[in-house]
Design a protein around this motif. Structure first.
Motif, PDB file in Angstrom:
ATOM      1  N   THR A 164       8.385  -6.199  -9.151  1.00 26.46           N
ATOM      2  CA  THR A 164       9.079  -5.173  -8.375  1.00 26.46           C
ATOM      3  C   THR A 164       8.998  -5.438  -6.877  1.00 26.46           C
ATOM      4  OG1 THR A 164       7.086  -3.793  -8.275  1.00 26.46           O
ATOM      5  CG2 THR A 164       8.595  -3.412 -10.124  1.00 26.46           C
ATOM      6  N   THR A 165       8.277  -6.487  -6.485  1.00 28.60           N
ATOM      7  CA  THR A 165       8.016  -6.805  -5.071  1.00 28.60           C
ATOM      8  C   THR A 165       7.575  -5.552  -4.310  1.00 28.60           C
ATOM      9  OG1 THR A 165      10.353  -6.558  -4.414  1.00 28.60           O
ATOM     10  CG2 THR A 165       9.611  -8.761  -5.053  1.00 28.60           C
ATOM     11  N   THR A 166       6.737  -4.768  -4.968  1.00 34.86           N
ATOM     12  CA  THR A 166       6.231  -3.530  -4.379  1.00 34.86           C
ATOM     13  C   THR A 166       4.712  -3.475  -4.532  1.00 34.86           C
ATOM     14  OG1 THR A 166       8.277  -2.365  -4.958  1.00 34.86           O
ATOM     15  CG2 THR A 166       6.365  -1.015  -4.416  1.00 34.86           C
ATOM     16  N   ILE A 167       4.033  -3.092  -3.465  1.00 38.21           N
ATOM     17  CA  ILE A 167       2.578  -2.957  -3.470  1.00 38.21           C
ATOM     18  C   ILE A 167       2.220  -1.492  -3.256  1.00 38.21           C
ATOM     19  CG2 ILE A 167       0.407  -3.640  -2.376  1.00 38.21           C
ATOM     20  CD1 ILE A 167       1.840  -5.963  -3.684  1.00 38.21           C
ATOM     21  N   GLY A 168       1.352  -0.971  -4.094  1.00 38.87           N
ATOM     22  CA  GLY A 168       0.869   0.395  -3.916  1.00 38.87           C
ATOM     23  C   GLY A 168      -0.341   0.399  -2.990  1.00 38.87           C
ATOM     24  N   VAL A 216      -7.158  -4.801  -4.990  1.00 37.19           N
ATOM     25  CA  VAL A 216      -7.971  -5.329  -3.895  1.00 37.19           C
ATOM     26  C   VAL A 216      -8.395  -4.160  -3.011  1.00 37.19           C
ATOM     27  CG1 VAL A 216      -8.001  -6.795  -1.841  1.00 37.19           C
ATOM     28  CG2 VAL A 216      -6.814  -7.570  -3.891  1.00 37.19           C
ATOM     29  N   LEU A 217      -9.636  -4.182  -2.561  1.00 38.77           N
ATOM     30  CA  LEU A 217     -10.134  -3.153  -1.656  1.00 38.77           C
ATOM     31  C   LEU A 217      -9.930  -3.602  -0.210  1.00 38.77           C
ATOM     32  CD1 LEU A 217     -13.584  -2.367  -3.350  1.00 38.77           C
ATOM     33  CD2 LEU A 217     -11.356  -1.328  -3.825  1.00 38.77           C
ATOM     34  N   ALA A 218      -9.657  -2.644   0.666  1.00 41.33           N
ATOM     35  CA  ALA A 218      -9.542  -2.932   2.098  1.00 41.33           C
ATOM     36  C   ALA A 218     -10.188  -1.781   2.852  1.00 41.33           C
ATOM     37  CB  ALA A 218      -8.079  -3.075   2.508  1.00 41.33           C
ATOM     38  N   GLY A 219     -11.044  -2.104   3.810  1.00 35.91           N
ATOM     39  CA  GLY A 219     -11.753  -1.043   4.518  1.00 35.91           C
ATOM     40  C   GLY A 219     -12.712  -0.308   3.606  1.00 35.91           C
ATOM     41  N   SER A 220     -13.012  -0.897   2.466  1.00 36.25           N
ATOM     42  CA  SER A 220     -13.920  -0.335   1.466  1.00 36.25           C
ATOM     43  C   SER A 220     -14.614  -1.512   0.787  1.00 36.25           C
ATOM     44  CB  SER A 220     -13.161   0.472   0.403  1.00 36.25           C
ATOM     45  OG  SER A 220     -12.271   1.391   0.987  1.00 36.25           O
ATOM     46  N   ASP A 252       3.360  -4.317  -8.221  1.00 34.69           N
ATOM     47  CA  ASP A 252       2.809  -5.642  -8.507  1.00 34.69           C
ATOM     48  C   ASP A 252       1.330  -5.746  -8.168  1.00 34.69           C
ATOM     49  OD1 ASP A 252       5.278  -6.563  -9.380  1.00 34.69           O
ATOM     50  OD2 ASP A 252       5.889  -7.183  -7.371  1.00 34.69           O
ATOM     51  N   GLY A 253       0.826  -4.804  -7.390  1.00 35.42           N
ATOM     52  CA  GLY A 253      -0.583  -4.824  -7.018  1.00 35.42           C
ATOM     53  C   GLY A 253      -0.963  -3.527  -6.331  1.00 35.42           C
ATOM     54  N   ILE A 254      -2.268  -3.278  -6.251  1.00 38.81           N
ATOM     55  CA  ILE A 254      -2.793  -2.074  -5.607  1.00 38.81           C
ATOM     56  C   ILE A 254      -3.771  -2.477  -4.511  1.00 38.81           C
ATOM     57  CG2 ILE A 254      -4.246  -0.021  -5.888  1.00 38.81           C
ATOM     58  CD1 ILE A 254      -1.680   0.458  -7.263  1.00 38.81           C
ATOM     59  N   ILE A 255      -3.602  -1.899  -3.325  1.00 43.93           N
ATOM     60  CA  ILE A 255      -4.604  -2.028  -2.266  1.00 43.93           C
ATOM     61  C   ILE A 255      -5.245  -0.658  -2.124  1.00 43.93           C
ATOM     62  CG2 ILE A 255      -5.032  -2.494   0.172  1.00 43.93           C
ATOM     63  CD1 ILE A 255      -2.647  -4.383   0.139  1.00 43.93           C
ATOM     64  N   PHE A 256      -6.533  -0.599  -2.380  1.00 41.47           N
ATOM     65  CA  PHE A 256      -7.238   0.687  -2.416  1.00 41.47           C
ATOM     66  C   PHE A 256      -8.172   0.817  -1.226  1.00 41.47           C
ATOM     67  CE2 PHE A 256     -10.810   3.400  -3.514  1.00 41.47           C
ATOM     68  CZ  PHE A 256     -10.204   4.503  -4.104  1.00 41.47           C
TER      69      PHE A 256
END
Length: 220
Positions: A63-67, A146-150, A121-125
């Motif tokens: 979907t070329t979309t990242i949550g 993938v975690l970011a800032g966490s 396509d992926g989740i950044i939490f």
């Protein structure tokens, strides 16, 4: 009168080409004659045709979309991270869907499942900590997370972060070298692994290395 949606079939008919040719033009396939490409693009512009992202996602299984899940959209730190994520996503022709969890564990699970239902396509939490419920949802899903800032203290979920411990040490050491002795530690909730395990540890280590005593009354 309701405006009808223009389809790839309409473009193909108007340009007098096959739907496969229209698809190749839309997807940037080089195997199209320049004159044909020009004609198809003119028809696309004239009809205001917009490819169906859902249909394309079903065909390509992407979907070329990242949550992107953040705990507080009004927090400058997290909103800045989200802005950076969106900038990079745009570079790679991806879109993001931004969801605010309010730092609530139940809502984190809810918005996570909402994004997964949209076939991202992926989740950044981003969150203050990884609860058991959220971790369970991560484990059940085949979608990359993938975690970011966490950070995950158990190191089961990949993350992109700076070295928070070393950053705290450098900040304290700089103050100490400039002659300051009463150096306070101000952070968010210590239940957050970044604050309680990394920054606080770096703060204490730097005090020790600079022969300064740790004063619990200076930790806020």
């Amino acid at each position: 009168m309701e405006k009808q949606t223009v389809t790839i079939y309409d473009v193909a008919r108007e340009a007098n080409v096959s739907m496969a040719t229209v698809s190749r033009v839309v997807n940037g396939n080089p195997n199209v004659k320049p004159a044909t490409r020009k004609k198809v693009l003119e028809v696309i512009d004239g009809l205001d045709y917009r490819p169906n992202a859902v249909a394309r996602g079903l065909a390509s299984k992407k979907t070329t979309t990242i949550g992107v899940i953040i705990p507080d959209v009004s927090n400058m730190f997290f909103s800045s991270l989200a802005r950076g994520i969106d900038d990079v996503a745009t570079m790679y022709k991806y879109n993001i869907i931004l969801a605010n969890s309010d730092g609530d564990s139940a809502k984190e699970v809810q918005v996570l499942n909402n994004l997964l239902a949209k076939q991202v396509d992926g989740i950044i939490f981003m969150g203050h900590r990884i609860t058991d419920k959220v971790r369970a949802e991560f484990s059940r899903s085949k979608t990359p997370v993938v975690l970011a800032g966490s950070i995950d203290p158990d190191e089961q979920v990949g993350s992109v972060n700076i070295d928070y411990k070393e950053a705290a040490k450098e900040a304290v050491s700089l103050l100490a070298k400039n002659g300051h002795e009463r150096i306070a530690f101000i952070s968010g909730a210590l239940i957050d692994a970044i604050n309680g395990q990394n920054r606080l540890t770096g703060y204490k280590d730097a005090l020790k290395e600079n022969n300064l005593d740790y004063n619990e009354g200076l930790s806020f």
